[in-house]
Motif scaffolding. Structure first.
Motif, PDB file in Angstrom:
ATOM      1  N   TYR A 151     -20.585 -67.416 -64.655  1.00 38.11           N
ATOM      2  CA  TYR A 151     -21.561 -68.086 -63.784  1.00 38.11           C
ATOM      3  C   TYR A 151     -22.960 -67.687 -64.231  1.00 38.11           C
ATOM      4  O   TYR A 151     -23.275 -66.499 -64.344  1.00 38.11           O
ATOM      5  N   GLY A 152     -23.809 -68.690 -64.497  1.00 41.22           N
ATOM      6  CA  GLY A 152     -25.212 -68.437 -64.835  1.00 41.22           C
ATOM      7  C   GLY A 152     -25.415 -68.172 -66.323  1.00 41.22           C
ATOM      8  O   GLY A 152     -24.501 -67.778 -67.049  1.00 41.22           O
ATOM      9  N   ASN A 153     -26.636 -68.367 -66.768  1.00 41.80           N
ATOM     10  CA  ASN A 153     -27.009 -68.154 -68.168  1.00 41.80           C
ATOM     11  C   ASN A 153     -26.720 -66.711 -68.584  1.00 41.80           C
ATOM     12  O   ASN A 153     -27.199 -65.765 -67.946  1.00 41.80           O
ATOM     13  N   PRO A 154     -25.941 -66.508 -69.672  1.00 46.52           N
ATOM     14  CA  PRO A 154     -25.625 -65.138 -70.096  1.00 46.52           C
ATOM     15  C   PRO A 154     -26.863 -64.288 -70.380  1.00 46.52           C
ATOM     16  O   PRO A 154     -26.814 -63.055 -70.224  1.00 46.52           O
ATOM     17  N   ARG A 155     -27.951 -64.928 -70.798  1.00 43.30           N
ATOM     18  CA  ARG A 155     -29.162 -64.160 -71.127  1.00 43.30           C
ATOM     19  C   ARG A 155     -29.801 -63.537 -69.899  1.00 43.30           C
ATOM     20  O   ARG A 155     -30.712 -62.714 -70.028  1.00 43.30           O
ATOM     21  N   ARG A 156     -29.327 -63.903 -68.716  1.00 41.97           N
ATOM     22  CA  ARG A 156     -29.849 -63.295 -67.495  1.00 41.97           C
ATOM     23  C   ARG A 156     -29.025 -62.091 -67.040  1.00 41.97           C
ATOM     24  O   ARG A 156     -29.352 -61.463 -66.029  1.00 41.97           O
ATOM     25  N   ARG A 157     -27.958 -61.763 -67.768  1.00 40.23           N
ATOM     26  CA  ARG A 157     -27.148 -60.617 -67.357  1.00 40.23           C
ATOM     27  C   ARG A 157     -27.912 -59.325 -67.665  1.00 40.23           C
ATOM     28  O   ARG A 157     -28.374 -59.102 -68.798  1.00 40.23           O
ATOM     29  N   PRO A 158     -28.072 -58.427 -66.687  1.00 40.43           N
ATOM     30  CA  PRO A 158     -28.822 -57.187 -66.901  1.00 40.43           C
ATOM     31  C   PRO A 158     -28.210 -56.346 -68.022  1.00 40.43           C
ATOM     32  O   PRO A 158     -26.989 -56.253 -68.151  1.00 40.43           O
ATOM     33  N   ARG A 159     -29.086 -55.712 -68.798  1.00 41.94           N
ATOM     34  CA  ARG A 159     -28.645 -54.895 -69.922  1.00 41.94           C
ATOM     35  C   ARG A 159     -27.682 -53.795 -69.471  1.00 41.94           C
ATOM     36  O   ARG A 159     -26.696 -53.502 -70.164  1.00 41.94           O
ATOM     37  N   GLN A 160     -27.951 -53.193 -68.328  1.00 42.36           N
ATOM     38  CA  GLN A 160     -27.101 -52.114 -67.857  1.00 42.36           C
ATOM     39  C   GLN A 160     -25.673 -52.591 -67.609  1.00 42.36           C
ATOM     40  O   GLN A 160     -24.705 -51.889 -67.891  1.00 42.36           O
ATOM     41  N   LYS A 161     -25.533 -53.809 -67.082  1.00 41.09           N
ATOM     42  CA  LYS A 161     -24.199 -54.362 -66.850  1.00 41.09           C
ATOM     43  C   LYS A 161     -23.480 -54.634 -68.168  1.00 41.09           C
ATOM     44  O   LYS A 161     -22.261 -54.467 -68.270  1.00 41.09           O
ATOM     45  N   ILE A 162     -24.217 -55.061 -69.175  1.00 41.76           N
ATOM     46  CA  ILE A 162     -23.605 -55.305 -70.486  1.00 41.76           C
ATOM     47  C   ILE A 162     -23.081 -53.992 -71.071  1.00 41.76           C
ATOM     48  O   ILE A 162     -21.995 -53.934 -71.654  1.00 41.76           O
TER      49      ILE A 162
END
Length: 565
Positions: free
Chosen positions: A522-533
């Motif tokens: 859900y949502g643009n992957p580029r919006r995933r926070p770095r910490q979550k990655i």
């Protein structure tokens, strides 16, 4: 003037709560007494209580698709035997033909019992469970390649299996002689009988305590309340037409248009493909149940369900289509049609009802039928195991890992200990899948890897998995998920990939590797926070290469190592 009877609302509420207690006791009785692990561990069954006309009043836990089918099953009994006045106290009816109502496919056998107060029928009890083998051309009675129902097993056309409290031994003998697993089949039959007799005792006790008129009023009031709740919520939903389409693994396209009005919820499935010359079909009644499940999910997911709940729903379908297949079409893998339809309705509504519905989930029952001579006893043995998979992400959270589909309700996977000790298989691996897919601002839940090792020659496997070519759909820029399939690794190292097979021969040492899909993102992957990655990397949800490709983050491996230190 007509005298109006008044009822104490507290008493009525107690009776309505007791209806749920009755079906809960039926459910527990079935679970405690059944012989098949598909019933007592996976809980692949459902129970229900209806009013005298066959309208659902209460249901126990279990598979929603089973419970929803019991209404038309009871109404078939009423239509067939009622005009001839052949329904008597102590009767139990049995049916399993999907084209005539109340049943999904031949394996899902329905037992139906009328409950009397004096000379009057005051309600019905029903039990539907998956029997492991009911004959047919192939073990397990499931074949994606079947072209007519005669190949799928014995047909039970709504007949009395117990009459006036006495078993009809002719019917029981026919069932026993048509099953490859007669002891298990008979055990599951008597478990169903015990379940309904427990319910009958409680239902009759309720009438004895409060009186017939009071109990009937409570049932009618309960059904009316179900309708009131649905109509109240329906008025708050977005109005208009919502559509979706899906390309099947075989290249055909299915479509739906859902129209939400102030007082009506219409599911239009007209114009879909004709019924297939394979077992990939479903009945009209099963199609209606799929629509009911989505309707329930977006109107009142946390409250009870009964006949009144679904009064605003209308389903339009072409007779003779894959969603309303006609006799004698094969239907043993109906559940894969149903779960794809369920997912299609979900897909149509999700963009407008994001608070209710996440991105697509793995959308396959992944029914896995395995059997052969038991390694210890040498007797014929088979198991049925639906598989876990990944759910889609939502607008405010990641998807759920390794959960059953929206079809399943209160269902559990079979424990490794049962699989190994009772079912004669060795589980080499059971973990979350590492296949890439389902990325987004919020990621799809992971599917599973489950490896079964075969311990004796002359075994077999039957499967039919959908979403083997096209993964679960993402929402709002989220990526699609992965796919469902199995691989068979032979003892000489050869690997074979399947989404469908019928009684595929297996030998000692062969390994079945089951892979189920990760849900949509859900949502643009580029919006995933770095910490979550970085957390995803630590949890092995994603590789460093994939993180760089999808999220554009470099040196993630270093960051992860540094955080661990």
């Amino acid at each position: 003037m007509t005298k109006t009877t008044t009822y104490d609302p507290i008493t009525i509420k107690i009776i309505q709560s007791s209806l749920k207690a009755i079906t809960d006791e039926m459910f527990v009785t079935m679970r405690k007494t059944a012989m098949s692990s598909i019933i007592y561990e996976v809980l692949d069954f459902g129970v229900a209580l209806t009013d005298a006309q066959g309208n659902l009043a209460s249901s126990g836990n279990g598979i929603p698709g089973f419970i929803g089918m019991l209404e038309p099953g009871i109404k078939t009994v009423i239509k067939k035997f009622g005009p001839r006045h052949e329904i008597r106290d102590g009767d139990i009816f049995i049916a399993n033909i999907p084209h005539y109502g109340g049943v999904s496919h031949l394996n899902d056998v329905v037992l139906i019992l009328p409950v009397f107060a004096g000379e009057d029928i005051i309600g019905w009890l029903a039990n539907k469970a998956h029997w492991t083998d009911i004959g047919g051309a192939f073990p397990g009675s499931i074949s994606p390649e079947a072209v007519e129902i005669y190949q799928e097993g014995i047909q039970l056309p709504t007949v009395k299996v117990i009459e006036g409290g006495e078993p009809n031994h002719a019917v029981l003998d026919i069932i026993r002689m048509n099953s490859r697993l007669p002891e298990t089949t008979m055990g599951d039959f008597w478990a169903g009988v015990a379940s309904m007799r427990a319910g009958e005792k409680r239902f009759s006790g309720l009438v004895g305590k409060y009186g017939k008129d009071t109990v009937l009023h409570a049932i009618n009031d309960y059904i009316a309340l179900g309708e009131e709740i649905s109509r109240r919520v329906l008025k708050t939903l977005p109005k208009g037409e919502f559509s979706a389409s899906e390309v099947l693994d075989d290249g055909r396209t299915i479509k739906v248009v859902i129209t939400i009005k102030q007082d009506e919820f219409i599911v239009d499935l007209r114009g879909n493909p004709e019924q297939s010359k394979s077992a990939f079909n479903t009945s009209y009644e099963a199609t209606v149940v799929d629509a009911k499940m989505i309707f329930k999910a977006v109107t009142s997911p946390s409250s009870f369900a009964n006949a009144g709940t679904f009064k605003p729903l209308r389903v339009l379908v072409d007779k003779g289509s894959m969603f309303a297949a006609q006799y004698p079409s094969a239907m043993s893998v109906y559940y894969e049609v149903g779960i794809l339809l369920f997912d299609l309705l979900w897909k149509a509504l999700a963009p407008a009802l994001g608070d209710y519905l996440p991105a697509g989930h793995y959308a396959s029952i992944c029914g896995t039928f395995i059997g052969g001579p038991h390694p210890e006893t040498g007797k014929p043995h088979s198991i049925v195991e639906p598989q876990l998979g990944g759910w889609g992400a939502s607008r405010d959270g990641d998807g759920i890992n390794a959960l059953y589909t929206g079809h399943h309700g209160d269902t559990f996977n079979c424990p490794v200990e049962i699989t190994e000790q009772r079912n004669g298989l060795l589980v080499d691996r059971f973990c979350l899948t590492e296949e890439p897919g389902g990325e987004g601002e919020f990621i799809g839940g992971k599917g599973i890897n489950l490896d079964y090792r075969i311990l004796r020659d002359d075994w077999w496997i039957t499967v039919y998995y959908v979403r083997s070519e096209n993964g679960p759909w993402g929402l709002d820029g989220g990526l699609d998920g992965t796919t469902n399939y199995i691989r068979v690794v032979r003892t000489d190292g050869r690997e074979e990939r399947y989404r469908s097979c019928t009684a595929l021969p297996l030998g000692r040492g062969d390994v079945i590797k089951i892979v189920t899909a990760t849900g949509g993102g859900y949502g643009n992957p580029r919006r995933r926070p770095r910490q979550k990655i970085i957390e995803d990397l630590k949890n092995s949800y994603i590789s460093a290469e994939r993180a760089q490709q999808i999220y554009g983050i470099k040196d993630t491996q270093y960051d992860c190592q540094r955080r661990s230190a």
